[in-house]
Design an enzyme around this catalytic site. Sequence first.
Site, PDB file in Angstrom:
ATOM      1  N   HIS A  37      38.418  -2.507   5.740  1.00  0.00           N
ATOM      2  CA  HIS A  37      38.907  -1.115   6.236  1.00  0.00           C
ATOM      3  C   HIS A  37      39.114  -1.045   6.951  1.00  0.00           C
ATOM      4  O   HIS A  37      40.290   0.318   7.585  1.00  0.00           O
ATOM      5  CB  HIS A  37      37.285  -0.889   6.319  1.00  0.00           C
ATOM      6  N   LYS A 147      41.362  -2.915  -3.370  1.00  0.00           N
ATOM      7  CA  LYS A 147      40.365  -3.825  -3.322  1.00  0.00           C
ATOM      8  C   LYS A 147      39.596  -3.265  -5.006  1.00  0.00           C
ATOM      9  O   LYS A 147      38.944  -3.389  -6.115  1.00  0.00           O
ATOM     10  CB  LYS A 147      39.590  -3.634  -2.299  1.00  0.00           C
TER      11      LYS A 147
END
Length: 271
Positions: A37, A147
């Site tokens: 993140h 991802k």
Amino acid sequence: MKIYRTPTSMQRAALAWQRDGTLVGLVPTMGALHRGHLSLIQKARQQCDLVVVSIYVNPTQFDQPDDLRRYPRTWTADRATCMAAGVDAIFSPSKLYEADHSTWVEEKTLSQGRCGRSRPGHFRGVTTVVMKLVQIVQPNRLYMGWKDAQQLEVITRMLRDLHVPTKMVGCPLVRDPDGLALSSRNQRLSPAERQQALAFPQGLKEAVSKARPIVWLRRYLQRQPGLKLDYVEEANGRLAAAIWVGKTRLIDNRPLRRVQKKVQGPKLSGH
Ligand code: AMP
């Protein structure tokens, strides 16, 4: 750093930023923030005047009630991470759906295989919540990770199809030093499960340069103790797979490295 708890307060601020000509980047997350993140946040920080991180565990994208219940929630640590990363605002609503919510956004093609097949209704939940977030935060740019390759493809298609004036910025997949793709769900793995899970990225890395990567990886994963295969598929030049380790489902993908076929000289004819 400002924290917005309701769609109305967030949207009011966002509309003012747009009037001022501020370039706004949105990083949508479900919290339990990790370095994956953080890489999105850093990219947004470099490219935008103002960075908003949304933290919301979206119930409509969970196909298993147990998965939703067990999803990690780490608000205090997440707030500190955002603060340290220079985030300008967190949007973390307690609720995004009215009790009689009845409008959905659905992408019908790219969402069909891979996770779409294993998790019915998942992408409808994702497209709907991202559309809501985009309407509320009005970002110029949206930062998402490779991802979740299929998610990135589906959302990019949705933005195009629905003429949303927000630019998608895809960010590279971040791994732990042992190779495991960072994921909030990794927190749920026991030390023994985590050890078993390492065969997943190792197999994927090896598979991408094999002549028949799908067949190779399927066989490889089926032989690994503690791992249960969900799917192995090829899409858009990537080899993507999902596995179960105990009660935890993990996904990963890598670009395929096309094996060079031996170039044969032109066949001689006429003799
Ligand atoms: P999530 O909180 O899991 O919904 O993920 C929020 C965003 O972070 C999505 O765009 C993900 O693709 C991205 N993300 C999650 N893990 C990683 C990772 N290991 N590397 C890069 N991006 C990631």
